[in-house]
Design a protein around this motif. Structure first.
Motif, PDB file in Angstrom:
ATOM      1  N   GLY A  67       0.844  -1.324   0.018  1.00 60.26           N
ATOM      2  CA  GLY A  67      -0.036  -0.057   0.051  1.00 60.26           C
ATOM      3  C   GLY A  67       0.764   1.335  -0.006  1.00 60.26           C
ATOM      4  O   GLY A  67       1.883   1.188  -0.598  1.00 60.26           O
ATOM      5  N   SER A  68       0.450   2.203   0.507  1.00 56.38           N
ATOM      6  CA  SER A  68       0.862   3.705   0.462  1.00 56.38           C
ATOM      7  C   SER A  68       0.701   4.410   1.594  1.00 56.38           C
ATOM      8  O   SER A  68      -0.477   4.212   2.640  1.00 56.38           O
ATOM      9  CB  SER A  68       0.749   4.488  -0.771  1.00 56.38           C
ATOM     10  OG  SER A  68      -0.737   4.718  -0.763  1.00 56.38           O
ATOM     11  N   PHE A  69       1.253   5.469   1.928  1.00 59.30           N
ATOM     12  CA  PHE A  69       1.184   6.172   3.174  1.00 59.30           C
ATOM     13  C   PHE A  69       1.962   7.571   2.757  1.00 59.30           C
ATOM     14  O   PHE A  69       3.162   7.633   2.183  1.00 59.30           O
ATOM     15  CB  PHE A  69       1.153   5.777   4.553  1.00 59.30           C
ATOM     16  CG  PHE A  69       2.716   5.171   4.689  1.00 59.30           C
ATOM     17  CD1 PHE A  69       3.762   5.897   5.188  1.00 59.30           C
ATOM     18  CD2 PHE A  69       2.828   3.706   4.368  1.00 59.30           C
ATOM     19  CE1 PHE A  69       5.017   5.174   5.348  1.00 59.30           C
ATOM     20  CE2 PHE A  69       4.258   3.132   4.712  1.00 59.30           C
ATOM     21  CZ  PHE A  69       5.171   3.768   5.016  1.00 59.30           C
ATOM     22  N   GLU A  70       1.670   8.621   3.528  1.00 61.32           N
ATOM     23  CA  GLU A  70       2.407   9.841   3.518  1.00 61.32           C
ATOM     24  C   GLU A  70       3.228  10.088   4.702  1.00 61.32           C
ATOM     25  O   GLU A  70       2.784   9.864   5.880  1.00 61.32           O
ATOM     26  CB  GLU A  70       1.638  11.080   3.374  1.00 61.32           C
ATOM     27  CG  GLU A  70       0.888  11.070   1.826  1.00 61.32           C
ATOM     28  CD  GLU A  70      -0.049  12.316   1.662  1.00 61.32           C
ATOM     29  OE1 GLU A  70      -0.427  12.944   2.749  1.00 61.32           O
ATOM     30  OE2 GLU A  70      -0.459  12.490   0.500  1.00 61.32           O
ATOM     31  N   VAL A  71       4.310  10.658   4.508  1.00 62.71           N
ATOM     32  CA  VAL A  71       5.340  11.067   5.750  1.00 62.71           C
ATOM     33  C   VAL A  71       5.447  12.630   5.831  1.00 62.71           C
ATOM     34  O   VAL A  71       6.202  13.059   4.833  1.00 62.71           O
ATOM     35  CB  VAL A  71       6.687  10.125   5.825  1.00 62.71           C
ATOM     36  CG1 VAL A  71       7.504  10.779   7.110  1.00 62.71           C
ATOM     37  CG2 VAL A  71       6.584   8.793   5.646  1.00 62.71           C
ATOM     38  N   VAL A  72       4.949  13.205   6.525  1.00 65.36           N
ATOM     39  CA  VAL A  72       4.973  14.642   6.838  1.00 65.36           C
ATOM     40  C   VAL A  72       6.233  15.088   7.726  1.00 65.36           C
ATOM     41  O   VAL A  72       6.429  14.379   8.953  1.00 65.36           O
ATOM     42  CB  VAL A  72       3.634  15.349   7.242  1.00 65.36           C
ATOM     43  CG1 VAL A  72       4.012  17.008   7.521  1.00 65.36           C
ATOM     44  CG2 VAL A  72       2.550  14.924   6.517  1.00 65.36           C
ATOM     45  N   LEU A  73       7.323  15.757   7.073  1.00 67.60           N
ATOM     46  CA  LEU A  73       8.819  15.727   7.829  1.00 67.60           C
ATOM     47  C   LEU A  73       8.823  17.240   8.182  1.00 67.60           C
ATOM     48  O   LEU A  73       8.421  18.210   7.533  1.00 67.60           O
ATOM     49  CB  LEU A  73       9.710  15.231   6.852  1.00 67.60           C
ATOM     50  CG  LEU A  73       9.719  13.733   6.575  1.00 67.60           C
ATOM     51  CD1 LEU A  73      10.133  13.542   5.212  1.00 67.60           C
ATOM     52  CD2 LEU A  73      10.103  12.953   7.544  1.00 67.60           C
ATOM     53  N   LYS A  74       9.295  17.681   9.313  1.00 62.93           N
ATOM     54  CA  LYS A  74       9.493  18.905   9.791  1.00 62.93           C
ATOM     55  C   LYS A  74      10.758  19.162  10.265  1.00 62.93           C
ATOM     56  O   LYS A  74      11.335  18.271  11.187  1.00 62.93           O
ATOM     57  CB  LYS A  74       8.350  19.464  10.572  1.00 62.93           C
ATOM     58  CG  LYS A  74       7.067  19.365   9.957  1.00 62.93           C
ATOM     59  CD  LYS A  74       5.850  19.670  11.021  1.00 62.93           C
ATOM     60  CE  LYS A  74       4.550  19.364  10.589  1.00 62.93           C
ATOM     61  NZ  LYS A  74       3.705  19.749  11.485  1.00 62.93           N
ATOM     62  N   ASP A  75      11.569  20.109  10.038  1.00 63.07           N
ATOM     63  CA  ASP A  75      12.786  20.486  10.632  1.00 63.07           C
ATOM     64  C   ASP A  75      12.872  21.717  11.758  1.00 63.07           C
ATOM     65  O   ASP A  75      13.953  22.086  12.019  1.00 63.07           O
ATOM     66  CB  ASP A  75      14.023  20.518   9.608  1.00 63.07           C
ATOM     67  CG  ASP A  75      13.910  21.756   8.716  1.00 63.07           C
ATOM     68  OD1 ASP A  75      12.914  22.674   8.911  1.00 63.07           O
ATOM     69  OD2 ASP A  75      14.711  21.753   7.718  1.00 63.07           O
TER      70      ASP A  75
END
Length: 138
Positions: A67-75
């Motif tokens: 399947g799939s998913f999103e990874v929200v990344l923040k610095d």
């Protein structure tokens, strides 16, 4: 060392094609750390989010096995969203990067390879604390 969104990497995992099905292997120097923990997320209900933390010392590689998913990344300054949907690609998340996983497709499985065993002390679980941590890295 202050990490940023620019330090995030997509790592191609070797893929062996076969008419009976493909095979991918993580070994040797496929990833830049020794694997000390493996865990996976599955049966994530529609609309649910996972993650919502950062690590102080641990590196992680996330792989969408199915399947799939999103990874929200923040610095702390910039944000980036990466969609994972290929079992022969992994998202390498360095230390000091906030991550949130969302938009899981039905039947998705997220495999996580980690550079260390679980330690609650390594987690930053509140975003406000994460921003303070990042400010202290300057």
């Amino acid at each position: 060392m202050r990490t940023t969104i620019d330090d995030i990497q997509i790592i191609d995992i070797p893929k062996i094609h076969d008419i009976r099905g493909n095979l991918s292997v993580v070994e040797g120097n496929t990833i830049p750390f020794e694997i000390k923990r493996v865990y996976y997320l599955y049966d994530v209900p529609s609309g649910s989010e996972r993650g919502g933390h950062s690590h102080i010392e641990q590196l992680e590689l996330l792989i969408a096995l199915s399947g799939s998913f999103e990874v929200v990344l923040k610095d702390g300054s910039k944000n980036r969203t990466v969609t994972l949907n290929k079992p022969n690609q992994g998202l390498l998340i360095p230390i000091g990067i906030w991550r949130e996983l969302q938009n899981f497709s039905s039947g998705s499985v997220c495999l996580v390879l980690a550079s260390d065993v679980f330690s609650e002390k390594d987690y930053i679980r509140e975003y406000a604390d994460f921003v303070l941590f990042k400010d202290g890295m300057c």
